[in-house]
Write an enzyme that holds these catalytic residues in place. Structure first.
Site, PDB file in Angstrom:
ATOM      1  N   LEU A  65       0.831  -1.059  -0.023  1.00 41.62           N
ATOM      2  CA  LEU A  65      -0.063   0.127   0.011  1.00 41.62           C
ATOM      3  C   LEU A  65       0.901   1.274   0.135  1.00 41.62           C
ATOM      4  CD1 LEU A  65      -2.525  -1.428   2.837  1.00 41.62           C
ATOM      5  CD2 LEU A  65      -2.862  -1.163   0.269  1.00 41.62           C
ATOM      6  N   PRO A  66       0.197   2.334  -0.451  1.00 46.99           N
ATOM      7  CA  PRO A  66       0.951   3.510  -0.601  1.00 46.99           C
ATOM      8  C   PRO A  66       2.031   4.131   0.506  1.00 46.99           C
ATOM      9  CG  PRO A  66      -0.936   3.821  -1.712  1.00 46.99           C
ATOM     10  CD  PRO A  66      -1.050   2.777  -0.770  1.00 46.99           C
ATOM     11  N   LYS A 174      14.374   1.904   3.544  1.00 51.96           N
ATOM     12  CA  LYS A 174      13.963   1.920   2.411  1.00 51.96           C
ATOM     13  C   LYS A 174      13.701   3.499   2.105  1.00 51.96           C
ATOM     14  CE  LYS A 174      11.584   1.811  -1.280  1.00 51.96           C
ATOM     15  NZ  LYS A 174      10.403   1.087  -1.776  1.00 51.96           N
ATOM     16  N   LYS A 243       6.589  11.652  -1.229  1.00 49.90           N
ATOM     17  CA  LYS A 243       6.224  11.107   0.066  1.00 49.90           C
ATOM     18  C   LYS A 243       7.494  10.407   0.664  1.00 49.90           C
ATOM     19  CE  LYS A 243       4.792   6.927   0.271  1.00 49.90           C
ATOM     20  NZ  LYS A 243       5.343   5.717   0.683  1.00 49.90           N
TER      21      LYS A 243
END
Length: 303
Positions: A65-66, A174, A243
């Site tokens: 998911l984002p 990440k 993001k």
């Protein structure tokens, strides 16, 4: 092992296909987009779930998911009896393979642990092309027993996962990796802009850079076909870039570390995204913002 995979976007689709192909689990799938759900189920043979809540009987729930907000929305509050998080059976395991905020991941893991539900963060790097060939780089954070349990599933989607530490550590790595990648992209585009304005051919510059010490993943893989060639298909959106690098910058700020390069890169990418509102720009389209600022064109002339 009954496994549900939630999130069938650009990355999730090939990852599900590889899971099914490997035969390591009985796979169900869910996505908020009914068309995507039907397409992936038909293409892979995975069992479609019309609602995320129907994953409550799964041994493992994989999320692609984002961001952390969407993860929270899908799982719900573990204290809410009607939520997916509260309905997962003791011993179940949640695997967050997206790019969530590390502190949010650690907090969610603690809340799930109170219900005897495990959580590991296992974000990936490599983009849709590596996802399709099951060659993703996978980072893995969490308790040893949870990590060992999920490794067979992860090996169906990428190389051997690299253990990074406790829950949240993989999401931190990440985000930091994506920040460094974005710094490399923006830096390389600025260098090519200066060179072209001086009179150098950007293609010649790129060739020399890629045989010299200035090369990076953006110069070697992205800029030639996707910027100079006008492809604009890195496979990762500028919105997700902003993001992720914002998450990395927030991490630096929370630790009181001055990060001027990160600050500048985040600002440039955010300005680029703002200037392209109304579209869904690829990461490589940050160059359009730099072209407007400098008046120097690196992308092909229209027509």
């Amino acid at each position: 092992m009954e496994t549900t995979f939630i999130g069938l976007g650009t990355m999730g689709r090939p990852m599900v296909a590889n899971l099914v192909r490997a035969g390591v689990a009985e796979v169900s799938v869910h996505d908020a987009d009914p068309a995507a759900l039907a397409e992936v189920a038909a293409a892979t043979g995975a069992r479609p779930l019309a609602e995320a809540a129907r994953a409550a009987d799964s041994d493992v729930v994989i999320l692609m998911l984002p961001d952390a907000g969407v993860v929270r929305a899908v799982l719900g509050d573990p204290a809410d009896p009607g939520s997916l998080a509260a309905r997962l059976a003791p011993g179940a395991l949640v695997v967050d393979m997206g790019s969530s905020a590390p502190r949010s991941t650690a907090a969610l893991a603690a809340a799930l642990r109170e219900r005897d539900v495990g959580l590991v963060d296992a974000p990936v790097s490599g983009g849709p092309r590596k996802a399709a060939t099951a060659e993703l780089t996978i980072m893995l954070g969490g308790a040893d027993e949870d990590c060992a349990r999920v490794e067979p599933l992860l090996l169906a989607m990428g190389g051997p996962p690299t253990r990074t530490g406790p829950v949240g550590s993989a999401h931190a790595l990440k985000a930091l990796n994506n920040l460094l990648s974005a710094i490399g992209l923006v830096g390389a585009l600025e260098v090519l802009t200066v060179g072209k304005d001086f009179g150098l051919d950007p293609a010649v510059m790129l060739d020399v850079i890629n045989r010299s010490t200035g090369r990076n993943q953006s110069t070697e893989v992205k800029i030639g076909p996707q910027v100079l060639g006008g492809g604009f298909d890195v496979g990762f959106s500028l919105a997700l870039t902003v993001k992720d690098i914002g998450t990395a910058l927030d991490l630096a700020r929370a630790q009181g570390i001055d990060s001027p390069l990160a600050e500048t890169c985040v600002r440039v990418c955010r300005e680029a995204l703002d200037s392209l509102r109304g579209t869904e720009p690829d990461q490589s389209e940050v160059v359009r913002h730099l072209e407007r600022r400098s008046g120097v064109r690196l992308t092909p002339e229209p027509g």
